[in-house]
Scaffold this motif. Structure first.
Motif, PDB file in Angstrom:
ATOM      1  N   ALA A  19       0.780  -1.181   0.238  1.00 35.08           N
ATOM      2  CA  ALA A  19      -0.190  -0.022  -0.043  1.00 35.08           C
ATOM      3  C   ALA A  19       0.950   1.286  -0.033  1.00 35.08           C
ATOM      4  N   THR A  57       0.195   5.291   0.224  1.00 30.30           N
ATOM      5  CA  THR A  57      -0.772   6.356   0.327  1.00 30.30           C
ATOM      6  C   THR A  57      -0.117   7.717   0.381  1.00 30.30           C
ATOM      7  N   ALA A  58      -0.544   8.604  -0.580  1.00 30.21           N
ATOM      8  CA  ALA A  58      -0.247   9.858  -0.782  1.00 30.21           C
ATOM      9  C   ALA A  58       1.207  10.107  -0.870  1.00 30.21           C
ATOM     10  N   ASP A 112       1.714  12.311  -4.410  1.00 31.65           N
ATOM     11  CA  ASP A 112       0.338  11.967  -3.687  1.00 31.65           C
ATOM     12  C   ASP A 112       0.033  10.956  -4.532  1.00 31.65           C
ATOM     13  N   ASP A 121      -1.426   7.259  -4.761  1.00 36.08           N
ATOM     14  CA  ASP A 121      -2.138   6.122  -3.916  1.00 36.08           C
ATOM     15  C   ASP A 121      -2.262   4.820  -4.892  1.00 36.08           C
ATOM     16  N   THR A 181      -2.636   0.525  -4.362  1.00 38.27           N
ATOM     17  CA  THR A 181      -2.675  -0.801  -3.323  1.00 38.27           C
ATOM     18  C   THR A 181      -2.657  -1.873  -4.276  1.00 38.27           C
ATOM     19  N   GLY A 215       4.002  10.885   2.540  1.00 40.91           N
ATOM     20  CA  GLY A 215       3.308   9.892   2.332  1.00 40.91           C
ATOM     21  C   GLY A 215       3.791   8.561   3.149  1.00 40.91           C
ATOM     22  N   ARG A 228      -4.830   8.212  -8.110  1.00 39.25           N
ATOM     23  CA  ARG A 228      -5.226   7.191  -7.232  1.00 39.25           C
ATOM     24  C   ARG A 228      -5.440   5.578  -7.847  1.00 39.25           C
ATOM     25  N   ASN A 234      -6.283   2.037  -7.302  1.00 37.60           N
ATOM     26  CA  ASN A 234      -6.524   0.996  -6.320  1.00 37.60           C
ATOM     27  C   ASN A 234      -6.970  -0.263  -7.092  1.00 37.60           C
TER      28      ASN A 234
END
Length: 612
Positions: free
Chosen positions: A350, A352-353, A368, A370, A372, A405, A604, A606
């Motif tokens: 993971a 994150t940011a 930034d 993201d 996963t 982050g 992002r 994900n």
């Protein structure tokens, strides 16, 4: 600027090499006692040569006594020759321990995600050599001082105890003054070294960022900053230079003042019953014993001693020994995760940011971000050269630390994991594979030493390296990395990674030197291997084999399954070989979101958990 560790903190470290080898230390002491014979007998022999020889009208007898002193000098010289190898046997292991400390400290910093300054490591390596030479010099100087002064003072006790009242007080006063001065000189010497390193760091950073400096019009600011560093270096050098002449005062008090007092008191000593030979013997002890010993001590500790203390503190500050692991009775909330013998049952990657840039003032490679990747995921990272694919691989594997982050490997930040725990969670195979001289078996089992031969053979077969192993002569053969091609080294590294117990494998263009068929077989083997797989794609075929694709094109990040990314990314269509006039395809997709913020794009990506 901090004063650094006190002198007492260095004393056990300097004494430890002597205590660790008691046999050599005993032999060194015995030869040193023989070496002290000339200092012990010099004054007595001169007194006897004068009183019983020359003054008594027997010049031949006087010459005989002086010849006896010459034999003592010869014995002392022979003892010195025997002592040098013993000192080397003490100094070299001490130097090896320091080299090991710097190397292990550099590796701990690298695997913990902190950047390692190569120039700083080089400077510290040179300081290790400086410590070795300085330590040898200090041992010789201190040993010589103790032997010579001790022998001279003992000789004075037996020759004329009254002389000690004239010699000992100024000697002790001069040495005390020098010790006080030595502490201030050590601080000044450290300031000079630190200022020199800061100048080098500033110049190196400016040279590395010269294009950005010119583009931003920051030349004057950088020039002023560098001028400040140079001025600070010059000021530190002046402070050290101002202290150096004070050493002469210490020599005058400890070495020349006893001689002056002795000469002034000579008539009174003669009137008190001291013979002419005894007075000359006392002068001999001062001039041939005390003065040279004090001069060598002041020059040695003022030179080699300062370099030893400052360089040793710099090494210990930059690469401190690892802290002992907390015992079982300590607060478990403060203990670091211990290395596992088996893979974690839940293992997600993971980000994150996460924002990352190479150097202060440089444009971020990621801003930034993201991302996963669930346990068992298979992700291919695609994009043009220099876009940041290897940077992403370094962030995921923990070899790079983000500017801001969070990064979590199985719920843990890689920078907080001990090297063993980090190695148990991920394995990174870079483009230039590492192979060392030794047996092929040792290379293949490097990340899993307990693997049996059947497991190694199975891994070789799975990755497709069996022809290579056969050509080399079997898994037990000795190999020379210089004789291997880049592709052969990559195959060895791939087998090594396949055998690793780590649940995450990151292949950073790790198959770029293989032909397409060999690359396909290796990647398919890693696909079947339990755990997660991240592939920085060298060929588009790697993306076609992956369950999920992440495309970096400089302006945005697009992620998803192959068909989804094919529809949403013009760059990916070009890479795959599909051409479309419709570049305005739908920008929506399951698990993907883009939020523009000014001129930046916050991405992002994900990735959905694999169902297979």
């Amino acid at each position: 600027m901090s004063a650094g560790p006190p002198n007492e903190a260095l004393l056990p470290l300097l004494v430890a090499p002597l205590r660790a080898r008691p046999g050599r230390l005993l032999r060194l002491v015995l030869w040193s006692l023989v070496e002290a014979v000339p200092a012990l007998l010099a004054g007595h022999v001169v007194a006897l040569a004068v009183d019983r020889g020359f003054a008594a009208g027997h010049p031949l007898r006087g010459l005989a006594w002086l010849a006896l002193m010459g034999l003592g000098v010869f014995a002392g010289t022979w003892a010195t020759r025997q002592a040098y190898p013993l000192l080397a046997e003490v100094v070299e292991p001490f130097r090896d321990d320091l080299v090991r400390q710097v190397a292990q400290g550099s590796l701990r910093q690298a695997v913990s995600g902190r950047s390692v300054d190569a120039s700083g490591v080089s400077r510290l390596t040179l300081q290790v050599e400086m410590v070795r030479e300085a330590y040898a010099g200090v041992l010789m100087v201190v040993r010589g001082f103790l032997l010579t002064v001790g022998g001279a003072l003992i000789g004075m006790v037996f020759l004329a105890p009254l002389v000690l009242l004239l010699v000992a007080p100024p000697l002790l006063a001069g040495l005390a003054l020098f010790l006080v001065l030595l502490r201030r000189m050590a601080t000044a010497q450290r300031d000079v070294i630190v200022a020199d390193e800061r100048v080098a760091e500033t110049v190196g950073a400016a040279c590395a960022a010269v294009r950005d400096i010119a583009a931003c019009g920051a030349e004057s600011g950088v020039r002023d900053h560098l001028a400040e560093r140079i001025d600070a270096q010059a000021a530190a050098s002046r402070r050290l230079a101002a202290l150096m002449p004070a050493r002469v005062l210490c020599l005058v008090v400890a070495g020349w003042l006893p001689l002056l007092l002795l000469l002034v008191a000579a008539p009174g000593l003669r009137a008190g019953g001291l013979s002419t030979g005894a007075v000359l013997g006392a002068v001999t002890y001062v001039m041939s014993g005390l003065q040279p010993a004090v001069r060598s001590l002041i020059q040695g500790l003022g030179g080699s001693g300062l370099r030893l203390a400052v360089a040793l503190r710099r090494i210990r500050a930059a690469y401190p020994p690892p802290s002992p692991q907390p015992g079982p009775k300590e607060d478990s909330a403060r203990t670091l995760p211990q290395p596992r013998t088996t893979a974690p049952t839940a293992y997600d990657v993971a980000l994150t940011a996460v924002t990352f840039a190479y150097g202060v003032g440089a444009d971020p490679v990621f801003r930034d971000l993201d991302l996963t990747l669930p346990e068992g995921g298979h992700l291919a990272v695609v994009g043009p050269s220099g876009i940041g694919k290897s940077t992403l691989a370094g962030l995921i594997s923990g070899t790079l630390e983000p500017e801001s982050g969070q990064i979590r490997l199985g719920g843990h930040p890689p920078g907080a994991l001990p090297p063993e725990a980090l190695s148990a969670r991920r394995v990174l195979v870079p483009q230039e594979a590492y192979v060392f001289s030794g047996s092929l078996m040792d290379n293949l089992r490097y990340l899993r030493p307990d693997a049996c031969e059947d497991e190694v053979v199975a891994a070789v077969e799975a990755v497709g390296a069996a022809p290579l192993v056969t050509r080399l002569g079997g898994i037990g053969t000795l190999i020379d990395p210089a004789t291997l091609s880049s592709g052969e080294r990559q195959q060895i590294a791939l087998v090594r990674a396949y055998l690793s117990p780590a649940p995450l494998v990151v292949l950073d263009e790790a198959t770029c030197h293989l032909d397409p068929a060999a690359e396909a077989r290796a990647e398919e083997a890693f696909t079947r291997r339990p755990g997660s797989l991240v592939v920085v794609a060298h060929r588009i075929s790697s993306a076609l084999r992956a369950r999920h694709v992440l495309v970096l094109d400089g302006s945005r990040v697009v992620s998803g399954a192959h068909q989804e990314v094919l529809e949403r990314s013009p760059l990916y269509r070009d890479l795959v070989g599909y051409w479309s006039d419709d570049d305005e395809l739908s920008e929506t997709g399951a698990g993907n979101e883009e939020v523009p913020v000014g001129n930046d794009v916050v991405v992002r990506a994900n990735l959905p958990r694999s169902r297979s």
